[in-house]
Structure formats: structure tokens, C-alpha cells
Design a protein around this motif. Structure first.
Motif, short mmCIF file in Angstrom:
data_model
loop_
_atom_site.label_atom_id
_atom_site.label_comp_id
_atom_site.label_asym_id
_atom_site.label_seq_id
_atom_site.Cartn_x
_atom_site.Cartn_y
_atom_site.Cartn_z
N VAL A 28 0.85 -1.20 0.00
CA VAL A 28 0.00 0.00 0.00
C VAL A 28 0.88 1.25 0.00
CG1 VAL A 28 -1.66 1.36 1.34
CG2 VAL A 28 -1.96 -1.12 1.11
N LEU A 56 -8.82 1.42 1.38
CA LEU A 56 -8.48 1.28 -0.03
C LEU A 56 -9.69 1.52 -0.93
CD1 LEU A 56 -6.13 -1.84 -0.06
CD2 LEU A 56 -5.49 0.54 -0.41
N ARG A 95 -9.26 6.03 -1.66
CA ARG A 95 -7.86 5.59 -1.71
C ARG A 95 -7.15 5.73 -0.36
NH1 ARG A 95 -6.31 5.30 -7.18
NH2 ARG A 95 -8.17 4.81 -8.33
N ARG A 114 -1.36 -1.29 -5.31
CA ARG A 114 -2.60 -1.18 -4.54
C ARG A 114 -3.50 -2.39 -4.78
NH1 ARG A 114 -7.86 0.78 -4.40
NH2 ARG A 114 -7.99 0.81 -6.67
#
Length: 532
Positions: free
Chosen positions: A427, A465, A469, A446
Motif C-alpha cells: 500500500v 483502499l 484511496r 494497490r
């Protein structure tokens, strides 16, 4: 009576502890060697107090016969149990009793070594690793000269643990490895075998030796499974297995093992490992986003005597209770001086302080973690440190410099087969790549992380996520002001933060959203309903 006694002895020799205890108990009166068998069987079926009474009886009978060596050995066994249950005052009295008996005995005799070993335990449990090491070294020398494998093995394990406490990590681990060769070779008392496994596994966990921990945990599991009526060590074995399974990404199996450990250990109210079992259960609930269940399990861990940090502070961070998380991790660190314990708190401190916009404190925590890692030299702690270094560097606005430590961390976590931690690093790698304008690499990182979180059921990590984001509450606030056309200077004034901090937030926002400009970030915010 003869039949019960004979069958009791046979059950003892086969390791059928429940049958041995029942048969030998029914065979009274017993000769002193059979009293000792019954004492060992009693502790192995969880009857610690009865075992102490039986060893006391054996001691008195040997003294009455004038057999000082056997009397001192009886003292060793009952004192070994007392020390491991935390009854140091009573244990000290028995050690002094044995020393008086040994006053005229050759100091090279094994019985002196046994008392040196007990003294080593007493010093170590009191926090004096140097005195403990000296006593264990004496015991080891006596055991080696006398050819006594049990004493030598126990003393080397104790000395290894003390060397680790003294930051002599390599030497300490070498002693533990050497001792475990003797343990796995067989021939040691089952009480000592179980204690050796648990002690060595704890020592390996303390210095983040994941591979060693896994090896000895699997061996302990096999040994426990071979003796289904044995009570001690089974719960600790389940806790260690749950920890290993969690790290390996087998969360369903880990939860099942943790729940079995909680049930097993709470049935035996004197088991200190119950707190560790509930903490492990709480960690699994937290990772799965099961907030109320996690909070309940952390509460139980505390009730059973385990510190619920850093897990509880991480849970508060997930809940958005940042002030509570900051206070909790600060308090825990302020109470902790020992490097091993601090190394378990510092990674959470980095994450929480970064969320609180305190990059300076996060960097200090990262630097301390790096110092500890330099001493321990374990792959796992090196991976933890590299992850923290990358996170701090990225938060400080230097995405290019962050890539190095993040790549190292990702590789180490992959080598160690720890998928969750590797996904967390990916991440950060995605954010760094996004900040550098490499949108493809950012998306790949991601997506890869998201796939792992989905497979594991890590809902707490999935939510950010899929929600803008992964913008933090502060970043959302900055984005809202940015979308109204405010300058960084104006935003800093409104939020009472430095302009440099706002610059960093804006940079992070652009990286997380995968856009290159403030205008694009504003468009994204309106398109996805992030601003009114």
C-alpha cells in the motif's frame, strides 16, 4: 494394591499421566520412589498443589533415611514448580533449606548445580539477568563435568535467555539451539521437556526469530499431541501456534487455535498464559474489523494480566479515536524500559504518530527501532524497521527515498512468508509510486495489496483502499479546503498546522488519488462525493 501399583508404574513409563495419577493415588501406601512418580504425574495432569505436597513428603522421607542427595533433588522439583508459579518467597526458603543440607557436600556434585540453577531462575524472575547468568553458568559447568544432561540442558537454556536479556543475541540463541538438541534427543523428564520448549519459544519470540519459533512450536505441538492427558504446556502451545498461523496468513485456523487456548487456559485459573491467548484472539478480531469482539478480548487479556497494548491503541486508531490511541501508546512506552518490549510498541507508535501528523516523534520511534534491530539482527525485526522507515520517509514527502526501505521490507516479508505485513508495505509502495507520477505501478501495488486483504478478510485495511484511496480524516479535511481554492498557507492557518505539514498532506492526497494536480484532486473529490 500390587496390581494398581504395577499398572500405575507402567502407565507412568508410557506417559499416560491421567492413568498413572489415578492408579498410583489408589495404591497408597507408596514407597518414596513411587511418591516421586505420583508427584510428577500430578503436575502433568494440572494438580500443582498436590505435586508440591507430594514432593514435600518425598523430601521428608529421604531426610529421615539420611539420603541427602535424593532429599535435595526432591527440593529441586518442588521449588522448580514454586518458582514457575511465582511463589518466590516460599521457593527461597526451600533453596536455603537445600543449601544447609549441602553444607558438607562436595561443591562439584550435581545437587549443588541444581541449586545454582534454581538461584538463576530466582534472579532472572526478579529482573537481574547478570546474576541469573552467573548462576546458570555455574550450574552448566557442574552439569557438564558430572555428565548430567538434564542439568546441563536446563542451565544452558537459562543462560541463553539471560544472554538475550543482556543483548548478546547471537550467543544466547546459540545456547538455546544447543540445548534443544538434547531436548529433542529424548531422555529428559517430561516436566523439563515441556518447560524447555516453552522457554525457548518465548526466547525466540522476544528477538523476533520467526523461523526458530515456528520450528520449536511445531515440535512442541507434536510432543503435546503424543501425550493427550497432559495438562501443562498445551495452552501455551496453542497460543504459539495461533501466533504463527496469524503471521502465515491462516487466520481462520489461527482464530480456532486461539479460542481453544482461551478455553483451555481459563479452565485452569492459575494459568498466566490466558492473557496472551485473549490478546492473540483480540488481534485477529481487530485485523478482521470486528471491533466489539476485539475490544472484549483485549479487556479479557487485561483481566488475565496481559498488557493490551499496542493492539488496543491500534484498534482506537481504526475507530478514529486518535487522541485515545496517542495517549495509550505514549503511556505504554513511558512504562517500558526493556528493549524487547519497546520493540513491540514502537511500530504502533510510528503508525499512530504519523496519523496524528507528528512526523518528528514517529521518526524518533523509527530510529530507536533501528537501533534495537541492529542489536538483534533478526530478519523479522529488520523487516519491521524497514517498513517503519519507509512510512516515515514517505510521510515526510520524499517518495523517492521511501522506495528503498519499502522494497527491502516487502522482500523480507515475502521471504518470511508473512503476507499481511507485505500487503501493508505494498500500500505504501503504491502511494510512493503515485507521488512520483507512476500511476501504473501505483495501481499494481494497490491492487496486489487489496487482493491479499480480501483473501485474509482484513476488512480494516480494505475499507481505506475502497474509500477515497485511504485518505485519513485529516487528509479529507485538507482536501475539502483545497477544493474551495484555499492556498496551503491559508489551510495551515485554518487548521493551526505548519505550512510544511499541509504541503506534505497535499502531496499524500495527490499520491493516494493518483492525480497530478490540485485541480485534478478537486475534480476527483466532487466526482466521488468527498466534498459537498
Amino acid at each position: 494394591m500390587f496390581s494398581e501399583l504395577s499398572r500405575g508404574r507402567e502407565a507412568f513409563d508410557r506417559g499416560e499421566w491421567s492413568d498413572a495419577y489415578a492408579l498410583l493415588s489408589a495404591a497408597e501406601p507408596l514407597a518414596t520412589p513411587d511418591v516421586e512418580r505420583l508427584a510428577q504425574a500430578a503436575v502433568l495432569v494440572g494438580r500443582d498443589r498436590e505435586s508440591t505436597d507430594l514432593w514435600t513428603r518425598a523430601y521428608r522421607e529421604w531426610v529421615a533415611r539420611g539420603d541427602i542427595a535424593r532429599a535435595v533433588r526432591a527440593v529441586f522439583w518442588l521449588t522448580f514448580g514454586l518458582l514457575n508459579r511465582g511463589e518466590q518467597v516460599l521457593a527461597g526458603g526451600w533453596i536455603d533449606t537445600a543449601r544447609r543440607l549441602l553444607a558438607d557436600v562436595d561443591p562439584e556434585q550435581v545437587e549443588h548445580g541444581l541449586m545454582s540453577y534454581l538461584n538463576g531462575l530466582r534472579h532472572t524472575f526478579s529482573g537481574d539477568a547478570a546474576a541469573g547468568a552467573a548462576a546458570f553458568a555455574t550450574a552448566s559447568d557442574i552439569g557438564e563435568k558430572a555428565g548430567d544432561v538434564e542439568l546441563t540442558t536446563l542451565a544452558r537454556i537459562g543462560l541463553g535467555r539471560c544472554r538475550i536479556y543482556q543483548s548478546q543475541i547471537a550467543g544466547g540463541l546459540a545456547l538455546l539451539d544447543e540445548a534443544m538438541v538434547a531436548v529433542t534427543a529424548g531422555g529428559l523428564s517430561p516436566v523439563l521437556v515441556g518447560d524447555a520448549y516453552c522457554t525457548v519459544i518465548e526466547g525466540c519470540w522476544e528477538v523476533f526469530e520467526l523461523r526458530r519459533s515456528q520450528t520449536w512450536t511445531e515440535a512442541l505441538s507434536r510432543w503435546c499431541d503424543s501425550q493427550p492427558t497432559m495438562v501443562p504446556y498445551r495452552g501455551q502451545c496453542q497460543v504459539h501456534r495461533a501466533e504463527i498461523l496469524r503471521l502465515r496468513g491462516q487466520w481462520d485456523e489461527a482464530m480456532a487455535e486461539a479460542e481453544r487456548a482461551c478455553a483451555w487456559l481459563t479452565e485452569r485459573r492459575g494459568e498466566p498464559a490466558a492473557g496472551a491467548a485473549f490478546y492473540e484472539k483480540a488481534e485477529l478480531h481487530r485485523l478482521r474489523g470486528e471491533v466489539s469482539e476485539a475490544e472484549s478480548a483485549y479487556r479479557e487479556a487485561s483481566r488475565w494480566g496481559s498488557e493490551p497494548q499496542p493492539g488496543l491503541a491500534r484498534l482506537r486508531l481504526t475507530q478514529g479515536r486518535l487522541d485515545v490511541a496517542v495517549a495509550a501508546i505514549r503511556r505504554a512506552l513511558a512504562e517500558t524500559d526493556e528493549p524487547v518490549s519497546r520493540s513491540r510498541l514502537l511500530p504502533a507508535c510510528v503508525d499512530i504518530m504519523l496519523a496524528a501528523d507528528d512526523v518528528a516523534v514517529a521518526r524518533e520511534a523509527c530510529e530507536e527501532l533501528a537501533d534495537i534491530a541492529g542489536t538483534f539482527r533478526s530478519d523479522m525485526l529488520t523487516a519491521v524497521t524497514a517498513s517503519a522507515e519507509g512510512a516515515v520517509t514517505l510521510a515526510d514527502g520524499d517518495a523517492q527515498a521511501a522506495l528503498g526501505p519499502l522494497r527491502r521490507a516487502a522482500q523480507l516479508w515475502q521471504d518470511l512468508d508473512v503476507p499481511y505485513e507485505r500487503a501493508r508495505v505494498r500500500v505504501l509502495l503504491g502511494r510512493a509510486c503515485g507521488a512520483l507520477g507512476d500511476s501504473d505501478a501505483a495501481e499494481f501495488e494497490r491492487t496486489a495489496a487489496q487482493d491479499v486483504f480480501t483473501r485474509l478478510g482484513a476488512t480494516s485495511d480494505l475499507a481505506p483502499l475502497g474509500d477515497a484511496r485511504g485518505l485519513t480524516p485529516r487528509e479529507r479535511e485538507v482536501l475539502r479546503l483545497l477544493s474551495t481554492g484555499e492556498t496551503n498557507k491559508a489551510i495551515a492557518a485554518k487548521l493551526v498546522l505548519s505550512e510544511r505539514t499541509i504541503d506534505r498532506h497535499v502531496s499524500n492526497i495527490l499520491a493516494k488519488l493518483g492525480v497530478q494536480s490540485r485541480a485534478a484532486a478537486t475534480a476527483y473529490a466532487y466526482e466521488h462525493g468527498l466534498v459537498g
